[in-house]
Motif scaffolding. Sequence first.
Motif, PDB file in Angstrom:
ATOM      1  N   GLY A  26       0.714  -1.301  -0.005  1.00  0.00           N
ATOM      2  CA  GLY A  26       0.030  -0.071   0.267  1.00  0.00           C
ATOM      3  C   GLY A  26       0.939   1.336  -0.044  1.00  0.00           C
ATOM      4  O   GLY A  26       0.357   2.293   0.254  1.00  0.00           O
ATOM      5  N   LEU A  27       2.196   1.186  -0.437  1.00  0.00           N
ATOM      6  CA  LEU A  27       2.915   2.133  -0.408  1.00  0.00           C
ATOM      7  C   LEU A  27       3.618   2.503  -1.747  1.00  0.00           C
ATOM      8  O   LEU A  27       3.672   1.544  -2.305  1.00  0.00           O
ATOM      9  N   LEU A  28       4.254   3.743  -2.090  1.00  0.00           N
ATOM     10  CA  LEU A  28       4.976   3.957  -3.146  1.00  0.00           C
ATOM     11  C   LEU A  28       6.401   3.370  -2.855  1.00  0.00           C
ATOM     12  O   LEU A  28       6.917   3.277  -1.586  1.00  0.00           O
ATOM     13  N   GLU A  29       7.210   3.007  -4.083  1.00  0.00           N
ATOM     14  CA  GLU A  29       8.576   2.522  -3.725  1.00  0.00           C
ATOM     15  C   GLU A  29       9.347   3.324  -3.460  1.00  0.00           C
ATOM     16  O   GLU A  29       9.455   4.778  -3.617  1.00  0.00           O
ATOM     17  N   TYR A  30      10.532   2.999  -2.735  1.00  0.00           N
ATOM     18  CA  TYR A  30      11.662   3.986  -2.099  1.00  0.00           C
ATOM     19  C   TYR A  30      12.895   4.294  -3.439  1.00  0.00           C
ATOM     20  O   TYR A  30      12.646   3.539  -4.379  1.00  0.00           O
ATOM     21  N   PRO A  31      13.560   5.437  -3.230  1.00  0.00           N
ATOM     22  CA  PRO A  31      14.322   5.774  -4.323  1.00  0.00           C
ATOM     23  C   PRO A  31      15.534   4.604  -4.288  1.00  0.00           C
ATOM     24  O   PRO A  31      16.040   4.042  -3.204  1.00  0.00           O
ATOM     25  N   GLN A  32      15.778   4.251  -5.460  1.00  0.00           N
ATOM     26  CA  GLN A  32      17.158   3.412  -5.668  1.00  0.00           C
ATOM     27  C   GLN A  32      18.343   3.951  -6.495  1.00  0.00           C
ATOM     28  O   GLN A  32      18.173   4.954  -7.290  1.00  0.00           O
ATOM     29  N   TYR A  33      19.471   3.535  -6.308  1.00  0.00           N
ATOM     30  CA  TYR A  33      20.713   3.889  -6.798  1.00  0.00           C
ATOM     31  C   TYR A  33      21.477   2.858  -7.202  1.00  0.00           C
ATOM     32  O   TYR A  33      21.427   1.716  -7.065  1.00  0.00           O
ATOM     33  N   THR A  34      22.376   3.017  -8.326  1.00  0.00           N
ATOM     34  CA  THR A  34      23.371   2.335  -8.986  1.00  0.00           C
ATOM     35  C   THR A  34      24.497   2.838  -8.814  1.00  0.00           C
ATOM     36  O   THR A  34      24.877   3.997  -8.619  1.00  0.00           O
ATOM     37  N   ARG A  35      25.942   1.869  -9.349  1.00  0.00           N
ATOM     38  CA  ARG A  35      27.157   2.731  -9.643  1.00  0.00           C
ATOM     39  C   ARG A  35      27.161   3.701 -10.755  1.00  0.00           C
ATOM     40  O   ARG A  35      26.408   3.550 -11.529  1.00  0.00           O
ATOM     41  N   PRO A  36      27.858   4.644 -10.440  1.00  0.00           N
ATOM     42  CA  PRO A  36      29.029   4.815  -9.452  1.00  0.00           C
ATOM     43  C   PRO A  36      28.157   5.501  -8.259  1.00  0.00           C
ATOM     44  O   PRO A  36      27.197   6.202  -8.397  1.00  0.00           O
ATOM     45  N   ALA A  37      28.958   5.535  -7.201  1.00  0.00           N
ATOM     46  CA  ALA A  37      28.580   5.849  -5.919  1.00  0.00           C
ATOM     47  C   ALA A  37      28.372   7.525  -5.983  1.00  0.00           C
ATOM     48  O   ALA A  37      27.698   8.230  -5.270  1.00  0.00           O
ATOM     49  N   VAL A  38      29.391   8.266  -6.859  1.00  0.00           N
ATOM     50  CA  VAL A  38      29.313   9.768  -6.995  1.00  0.00           C
ATOM     51  C   VAL A  38      29.104   9.868  -8.523  1.00  0.00           C
ATOM     52  O   VAL A  38      29.849   9.206  -9.292  1.00  0.00           O
ATOM     53  N   TYR A  39      27.908  10.368  -8.814  1.00  0.00           N
ATOM     54  CA  TYR A  39      27.838  10.753 -10.383  1.00  0.00           C
ATOM     55  C   TYR A  39      27.414  12.252 -10.525  1.00  0.00           C
ATOM     56  O   TYR A  39      26.542  12.642  -9.701  1.00  0.00           O
ATOM     57  N   ASP A  40      28.150  12.900 -11.118  1.00  0.00           N
ATOM     58  CA  ASP A  40      28.086  14.218 -11.614  1.00  0.00           C
ATOM     59  C   ASP A  40      27.926  15.063 -10.234  1.00  0.00           C
ATOM     60  O   ASP A  40      27.174  15.829 -10.088  1.00  0.00           O
ATOM     61  N   SER A  41      28.984  14.796  -9.426  1.00  0.00           N
ATOM     62  CA  SER A  41      29.039  15.413  -7.919  1.00  0.00           C
ATOM     63  C   SER A  41      27.836  15.313  -7.026  1.00  0.00           C
ATOM     64  O   SER A  41      27.617  15.625  -6.028  1.00  0.00           O
ATOM     65  N   MET A  42      26.972  14.104  -7.452  1.00  0.00           N
ATOM     66  CA  MET A  42      25.801  13.715  -6.708  1.00  0.00           C
ATOM     67  C   MET A  42      26.258  12.409  -5.969  1.00  0.00           C
ATOM     68  O   MET A  42      26.336  11.470  -6.798  1.00  0.00           O
ATOM     69  N   GLN A  43      25.995  12.408  -4.539  1.00  0.00           N
ATOM     70  CA  GLN A  43      26.264  11.092  -3.853  1.00  0.00           C
ATOM     71  C   GLN A  43      25.502  10.376  -3.587  1.00  0.00           C
ATOM     72  O   GLN A  43      24.231  10.739  -3.275  1.00  0.00           O
ATOM     73  N   VAL A  44      25.559   8.990  -3.614  1.00  0.00           N
ATOM     74  CA  VAL A  44      24.528   7.978  -3.167  1.00  0.00           C
ATOM     75  C   VAL A  44      24.307   8.267  -1.547  1.00  0.00           C
ATOM     76  O   VAL A  44      25.205   8.494  -0.925  1.00  0.00           O
ATOM     77  N   PRO A  45      22.959   8.248  -1.187  1.00  0.00           N
ATOM     78  CA  PRO A  45      22.835   8.201   0.410  1.00  0.00           C
ATOM     79  C   PRO A  45      23.951   7.230   1.114  1.00  0.00           C
ATOM     80  O   PRO A  45      23.953   6.166   0.837  1.00  0.00           O
ATOM     81  N   GLU A  46      24.326   7.973   2.434  1.00  0.00           N
ATOM     82  CA  GLU A  46      25.550   7.289   2.994  1.00  0.00           C
ATOM     83  C   GLU A  46      25.257   5.974   3.406  1.00  0.00           C
ATOM     84  O   GLU A  46      25.554   4.933   3.405  1.00  0.00           O
ATOM     85  N   VAL A  47      23.781   6.041   3.969  1.00  0.00           N
ATOM     86  CA  VAL A  47      23.280   4.780   4.546  1.00  0.00           C
ATOM     87  C   VAL A  47      23.347   3.389   3.389  1.00  0.00           C
ATOM     88  O   VAL A  47      23.541   2.453   4.121  1.00  0.00           O
ATOM     89  N   LEU A  48      23.214   3.867   2.487  1.00  0.00           N
ATOM     90  CA  LEU A  48      23.062   2.692   1.384  1.00  0.00           C
ATOM     91  C   LEU A  48      24.333   1.968   1.027  1.00  0.00           C
ATOM     92  O   LEU A  48      24.296   0.751   0.712  1.00  0.00           O
ATOM     93  N   VAL A  49      25.398   2.783   1.617  1.00  0.00           N
ATOM     94  CA  VAL A  49      26.809   2.040   1.357  1.00  0.00           C
ATOM     95  C   VAL A  49      27.357   1.616   2.692  1.00  0.00           C
ATOM     96  O   VAL A  49      28.544   1.388   2.621  1.00  0.00           O
ATOM     97  N   SER A  50      26.602   1.766   3.776  1.00  0.00           N
ATOM     98  CA  SER A  50      27.106   1.479   5.053  1.00  0.00           C
ATOM     99  C   SER A  50      27.089   0.103   5.369  1.00  0.00           C
ATOM    100  O   SER A  50      27.992  -0.203   6.237  1.00  0.00           O
ATOM    101  N   GLY A  51      26.466  -0.753   4.560  1.00  0.00           N
ATOM    102  CA  GLY A  51      26.429  -1.989   4.880  1.00  0.00           C
ATOM    103  C   GLY A  51      25.620  -2.609   6.242  1.00  0.00           C
ATOM    104  O   GLY A  51      25.465  -3.644   6.381  1.00  0.00           O
ATOM    105  N   HIS A  52      24.957  -1.434   6.856  1.00  0.00           N
ATOM    106  CA  HIS A  52      24.170  -1.634   8.021  1.00  0.00           C
ATOM    107  C   HIS A  52      22.698  -1.990   7.347  1.00  0.00           C
ATOM    108  O   HIS A  52      21.761  -1.156   7.300  1.00  0.00           O
ATOM    109  N   HIS A  53      22.354  -3.347   7.455  1.00  0.00           N
ATOM    110  CA  HIS A  53      21.125  -3.817   7.140  1.00  0.00           C
ATOM    111  C   HIS A  53      19.833  -3.252   7.696  1.00  0.00           C
ATOM    112  O   HIS A  53      19.019  -2.706   6.856  1.00  0.00           O
ATOM    113  N   ALA A  54      19.853  -3.018   8.884  1.00  0.00           N
ATOM    114  CA  ALA A  54      18.695  -2.672   9.631  1.00  0.00           C
ATOM    115  C   ALA A  54      18.366  -1.228   9.278  1.00  0.00           C
ATOM    116  O   ALA A  54      17.208  -0.627   9.232  1.00  0.00           O
ATOM    117  N   ASN A  55      19.547  -0.553   9.430  1.00  0.00           N
ATOM    118  CA  ASN A  55      19.461   0.985   8.909  1.00  0.00           C
ATOM    119  C   ASN A  55      18.946   1.191   7.520  1.00  0.00           C
ATOM    120  O   ASN A  55      18.064   2.185   7.213  1.00  0.00           O
TER     121      ASN A  55
END
Length: 243
Positions: A170-199
């Motif tokens: 019943g909800l819309l989908e969350y935003p998703q990112y792929t490589r590279p981690a920095v694209y055109d000076s825009m960084q992937v949200p830190e939490v997604l590369v943290s490896g912390h699954h619960a977060n």
Amino acid sequence: MRIDVLTLFPEILEGFFSSSIMARAVERNLVSYGLVNIRDYATDKHHKCDDEIFGGGAGMLMLPGPVSSALDAVDAKNARVVYVTPGGRLFNQAYARDLAGEERIVILCGRYEGIDQRIIDAYVDDEVSVGDYVLSSGETAALVIVDAVYRLIPGVISGESLDEESFEGGLLEYPQYTRPAVYDSMQVPEVLVSGHHANIVKWRMKKRLEKTLLYRPDLLQGKGLEGELRAMILELIEQGGEA
Ligand code: ADE
């Protein structure tokens, strides 16, 4: 599942059925289909399929004879018959899931001003609209329905992909990112590369709520959110209030 589409323009649908994921589903016998040209069932020498409307009014209506013969040719009385029309119930994911549970569906496409009511009364289970706008014909609406339904047939797409997409839960989908981690000076949200699954799970749920609140607050009404989800949404509403 068997899908038959009855139309005056089968060529509009042919490309869809013979391409990409649908072609693979057909090859693997998860889906079989028929595209039936209603004009093949016209009985006069000009293959006439439409006529004026009793009582007056603009435009033409599809003749009952050819439509009825085309429906009989696919044994429509023993299938779930959907007539696509802007005058029907609104199509959504829950209805797509319902249709995905059928063994056979027949989709009837209207042209001109639509079809004779006696055909609807005799054959049609559901009149379905794909949105509050008017298309020039039913074929594109039929494609929307076929696409939303066949991908839910077990085996067509992986269950994991289905579970997390928009409208599931019943909800819309969350935003998703792929490589590279920095694209055109825009960084992937830190939490997604943290490896912390619960977060990551928590961040994604927050983003689903945020996006749903922004674009489709109607989906949240009457949902009865509890515990952590309720706290998240209250926090988001509070932040929105400050902005
Ligand atoms: N035919 C024309 N417009 C339509 C719509 N919005 N839904 C289904 N069929 C249609």
